[in-house]
Structure formats: C-alpha cells, structure tokens
Enzyme design. Sequence first.
Site, PDB file in Angstrom:
ATOM      1  N   GLU A  60       0.816  -1.224   0.000  1.00  0.00           N
ATOM      2  CA  GLU A  60       0.000   0.000   0.000  1.00  0.00           C
ATOM      3  C   GLU A  60       0.847   1.271   0.000  1.00  0.00           C
ATOM      4  O   GLU A  60       0.476   2.271  -0.619  1.00  0.00           O
ATOM      5  CB  GLU A  60      -0.969   0.001   1.187  1.00  0.00           C
ATOM      6  CG  GLU A  60      -2.104  -1.021   1.072  1.00  0.00           C
ATOM      7  CD  GLU A  60      -1.674  -2.445   1.394  1.00  0.00           C
ATOM      8  OE1 GLU A  60      -0.550  -2.634   1.882  1.00  0.00           O
ATOM      9  OE2 GLU A  60      -2.469  -3.377   1.148  1.00  0.00           O
ATOM     10  N   HIS A 129     -11.556  -5.724   8.167  1.00  0.00           N
ATOM     11  CA  HIS A 129     -12.355  -5.578   6.944  1.00  0.00           C
ATOM     12  C   HIS A 129     -13.618  -4.754   7.162  1.00  0.00           C
ATOM     13  O   HIS A 129     -14.484  -4.721   6.295  1.00  0.00           O
ATOM     14  CB  HIS A 129     -12.758  -6.947   6.387  1.00  0.00           C
ATOM     15  CG  HIS A 129     -11.625  -7.743   5.821  1.00  0.00           C
ATOM     16  ND1 HIS A 129     -10.615  -8.235   6.596  1.00  0.00           N
ATOM     17  CD2 HIS A 129     -11.350  -8.125   4.548  1.00  0.00           C
ATOM     18  CE1 HIS A 129      -9.762  -8.897   5.832  1.00  0.00           C
ATOM     19  NE2 HIS A 129     -10.176  -8.835   4.579  1.00  0.00           N
TER      20      HIS A 129
END
Lengths: 326, 415
Positions: A60, A129
């Site tokens: 990322e 999540h």
Amino acid sequence: MTTMTIAKAINEGLRATLTNNPRALLMGEDIGPLGGVYRVTDGLIAEFGADRVVDTPLAESGIIGTAIGLSLRGYLPVCEIQFDGFVFPGFNQITTQLAKMHSRSNGNLTVPVVIRIPYGGGIGSIEHHSESPEALFAHTAGLRIITPSNPHDAYWMIQQAADCQDPVIVFEPKRRYWLKGEVDTETPGTSADPFKAHVLREGTDATVVVYGPLVPVALAAANAAAEDGRSVEVIDLRSISPIDFDTVTESVKKTGRLIVAHEAPTFGGIGGEIAARISERAFHSLEAPVIRVGGFHMPYPVAKVEEDYLPDIDRILEALDRAFSY
Amino acid sequence: MGATHLPSTEFDGTDIEDRLEAEAEARLGDPAEPMVQLLAPDGTLGSDPVFSEYAERLNPEDLRGFYADMAKIRRFDVEATALQRQGQLALWVPLTGQEAAQIGSGRASQPQDYIFPTYREHGVALTRNVDLAELLRQFRGVSNGGWNPKDTNFHLYTLVLAAQTPHAVGYAMGIQRDQKFAASAAITDGTPGQTAEPKAAVMVYFGDGASSEGDVHESMVFASSYNAPVVFFCQNNHWAISVPSSVQTRVPLANRAKGYGFPGIRVDGNDVVAVHAVTEWALERARQGEGPVLIEAFTYRVGAHTTADDPTKYRESAEEGRWRAKDPLERLEKYLRAQGLADDDFFERVRADGDELAAYVRKTTHDLETPDIRTAFANTYVEAHPLVAEELAWFEEYSAGFVDEAEPADTEAAN
C-alpha cells in the site's frame, strides 16, 4: 436515468474518467482481470489495457507513493485500497507526503491523486475488513474526503474527485455496494458540488446528520420517529473534509436538536467536530445537547457481535428520545 | 574488477562471520567486496573493463569542473555550518566527505532527468543549478521547500526517510507512459516513431540508514516489476546518526539488488571519476528502457549527521582520520597536478570562487524574507476550501485587533 448499484455506478464513473482523461489510470491490488475484490473495476482492464488499469504489487505504501510520483509527472492516478483496515501501510505516504506536497512546495506542485477505500462494517467479515478510519484522514490538512451514499452520487463523486486538483479520498460504503438507485449519467443535477451536504428529508423537530452507510438507517429511523409524531430532518453529509457546516447549521436553527451518527468510534470522531462547531454556531437554537451515535471505544468487534456495535435504527431513536427529554 | 560487479544470479553464500569481518574492514575504508574504483586515493588512475570506457569520455575540462564543484560545495558546507552556529539557520546537514558521490552522480544526469534527493544532497543540487541560497530557506525556517522543482528537475528535499523512493519509481512509470503516448501519437500522425523529447530517467538518493525503511523495499519491487527507468543511488556514509551501517545490513547494500532482479554495483564513493562513470552507465541503460540499477556509493560522513549531533559520543576520531586520507578532493587534485591539467592558478581561482559563493550565500541568507502565514493558508489546498477560508477570516479579524493596541505602546516607549 438508469438504475444501477453503487458498485456499478462507481465502475461507470471510473470508465467515464478513463475515457475523458487520457492521463488517468487506476492502480491497486487485484483490480485487473479480477475486477477488484468487490468487482468495482470489473471489465475496465479489457477496455483500457494494463497500462491504465494497473495490478500492483501488494504494497500500500508503494501504491500511494508511486501514485504521488505519477501525479508529479502529470498523471491522474486513482488508487484502490482493498479494505479500510489495510490503508495503514500507506498512511505515512498519505499524511506526510500526499497531504503536504502542495503546501511544502509553496504551491508549485500539485498531486491530484484519488484514493478509493471501501469502508464500514455490517458484512460479517473478519478482522480489519469493517473499519471506519475517516476521522484519521479528516484530521490531516491537505486532504479532501467524500463518501457517497447512493448510486447517483457514487457515479458523479468519483469523477468529481478525479477532476479535483487536491488529493481526494473517496470512502465507499461497502455494505451498500449493491444498493440500487437511479443514476442520471447526463448531469449531476443537485450533486454538482461534492462538498455540499444534502437535506434528504425535511423535518422540524430534530436533525440527524449521517453519511455513507448510515444514510438508509437514518431515513428509516426518521420514518419510525414520524409514527411517534416527531418530524426529523435527515442530512447526508457527503463530504467529511471539508464539512458543509452551513447546511447543518441552517437545519439546526430550524429544528433545535441534532444527532450525529457514524459507524466510526464516537471518541475523537467526526460527530465530535460537528457537535463542537454547531454548539458555537447555533448555541441559542439548541434545545438539547448535540448527541453522538457511533461505534464504541474498542477495536472493531468480531463479526458475530457487530450488530451490537453498529449504530442502527433503535440507537438513533434512543438518541432522539434523549434529545427530546431536555 | 569490472564485469564482476554485475550481478550474478546465484547467491554467493559467503560465510556471515567473514562478511561481518569484511564490513568491519569496510568501515575503515578497505571494503573486501568488489568495488569500482578508477581514481585511487594516491591520485593514480586505474582501469576497469566495463567502466573505463565511460571515464574516457571525460575531457580535462570535465575533470577540472568536477574539482571546482566539489571544492565549491565543500566551501558552501563550511559556510552553512557557520551560519547555523551563528543562529542564522535552525539546523544544517553537512555533506563533507560525500562530495565525489554527489558531484559525480549529479554531473552524470541530464537536464531531462528528474532527481529525488533526500536532505543532504547539496552537491547534487549544485549540479542541477539550484540556487544554493534558496536551498537554505528550509534550514532557516522560512520555507519547507525553497525552490521550484519544475525549474531544475530537482525535487524538494524529503525528510521522512525513504518516502521519496516510491515517488521516484512512480515518476519513472510516468516517463514510461509518456514514451508510449509519444510513440502512439507518432503512429497516428504517420511520423517516424521517434519521440520529440530526449529520453529521460529518474535518480533517487537515499542513505544506508534509510535502506532499512520499507519504502525502499516496496520501491525496488515496483521498479523491478514494471522495469521502471530509475537509478537508486545509495550513499553508504556508514553512519545513520549514531548507528553504524552494520546494524542496517549484514551484506553489502549493493548486493540487495540481486533479490529484486536488477544490477547492484558498489562504487568508491570518494572517487568522482568512478561515480560519474557508473552513474552514467546506469542512467543510460535506464533511459534505453533496460530498467533499474542500484548504486551503492561507498563513502563516509566525515562530519556530524546534523549540527545537532555529536559524533564523539559514538565513533573514534581515528576512524574519521582514516577516511580523511581518502579525501575525494585531494585525490583529484593530485591527479590533475600530476597530469599537468591544472596549476596553482586554477586552484587559487577555485578557492576564490568558493569564497565568492560563501559571501553570496551569507548575504542572501540574512536577506531571506520571512513569509506571511497567509501563504500557508493559501497553499494548503489548490481549490477553495471553506474551513481554510473561515480560519483565515478569523485570523485577519484577530490580527486587526492588535493594531490599535500596538500604537499607544509605541508612543509610550518613545516617551
């Protein structure tokens, strides 16, 4: 007008961006042949090729960092972070580099990077999540943060983010990806300004401010409150940075009561900022303290108990009860 | 030497104890690993099967220019350190000892290349024609980036270690796309498939300390995956503030390139000729689309990390002494004199130019204007922002409230 889901609307918005701007490109993990874990980029690599729909290494910081470099070279990268809880390896690049580049270059450099982050809970998923980290980014000057709650906004907001010269984070309400609605692909209409809040339902007794995934929840709560004879105004904030305080203030001056609800923990959250600003701007109109409804001060809990964590209709109604008790 | 510096595909399996011993020796300036060196500390010119060819492109004027640049930037370093000691700069980050690594690599770059420095690349800035007085703005506290990178293709200093490395790779990915754009435009136009712009590459600087940052790893993965035209230039100056390079790595840093699948080369960072040759080779192959290279310039930070540092607390002065004996300027001076390429007049002129630069920098530093905080309001966002506008309006009103109070106080003081 076309009926489509939020996921499809973002897909169409991205397609329009790639078509209209030859220097736009998408970057992210699994966004190519797979179409992203939520299929938001489905079919785009076939249409625009691997140079413009780029499957990146699983890194990322590398995604955001290289996006910054591409933007310095005149490109418009639209990055997908796979899940809210996985943005943090890129947090350094977003907050110390992306947010500050224009300022530290004395206005000489612009880095119009767009970052898409599916966020929020309610999908029964595993750890990392289901989070709502928007306040961490809202606290950082130099970034803009928007979040659509319906397909029409989703279609236009992703394009407006791409058109903006500042870095924009688009938080996408993942549990609403399959929510269907009408999209006018010809004109944004009242959604022309992505940083302006929308009054979705007018009311006279209390205002409920929400954004993203909680918008349908607030509308349902307002309907339920109407059965008790309470007229509740619902505002979809749409933009988290900047916040359209004018629209909220105007509403509170009319209703005298304000509830702010979000999935993110209440402590240090957007609700606190709105409460403080509205207390300053509309103190004499308030019939009750501003009440926040949000997640608890704990790591996002396991899926089997997330219903106890997430603000729902009853939690908003309970907050309204408290507001009316003053 | 030479071809052996190019990567082999097999891990060489050197015993770790041997390696640590080798690193200890390396710190004393005698690296056991293969290292490209053309100009020895005694000023004699050696040869290298790969890189001599590049060194042979240099003419006497180039070599005198290298010396002049190195002397100039060293003089600048002395002046900036003095300015900090006198309270004119908040901090200074000295480069003394690393002149060859910076001038050699910077002079190998071309105007169309884009350079991402860390925060010590004053020598590279000189080669990119950055106004050195502007470079001091950041250290005087009047700007976070004192120059416009678009003027010189020399990016702003980045203080968050290694954060600039993925920027460099992304920029290089942009260059790749530009070339594809140009090629497809040429096809559309029916003109030959040559791009109008000269081919460009990117060079990014970082140090042995920053090599431990995850961003370096991620950058190298991206660079390798996309075969980006980027040269990673690591100045191994052996000390990350107080921590020696042996804590950052147990193998020569250049060897790490093997793991990413591109060449890694260790070069004598105090040898300006070798640094220039190796960098020119790396940039040329990057521009030709042959992908990234990692260069490890083996050098030494002779001074402190910054003016806030005290090297006597963590290293022996004898170590500094051994490295001073490998001084990059002295060895080139020896060579130039021995070859009859420069005389006393030349060196005198270089000294005078350095003093002139120092005087210019000193004067300009004093004259650097303190910015108005309104520029910070103006530059936070590109587009209009209601919160910034609201806070600026408040600030204006608040500031205006002091005007009337200040005047009577002045009158009082005058009385």
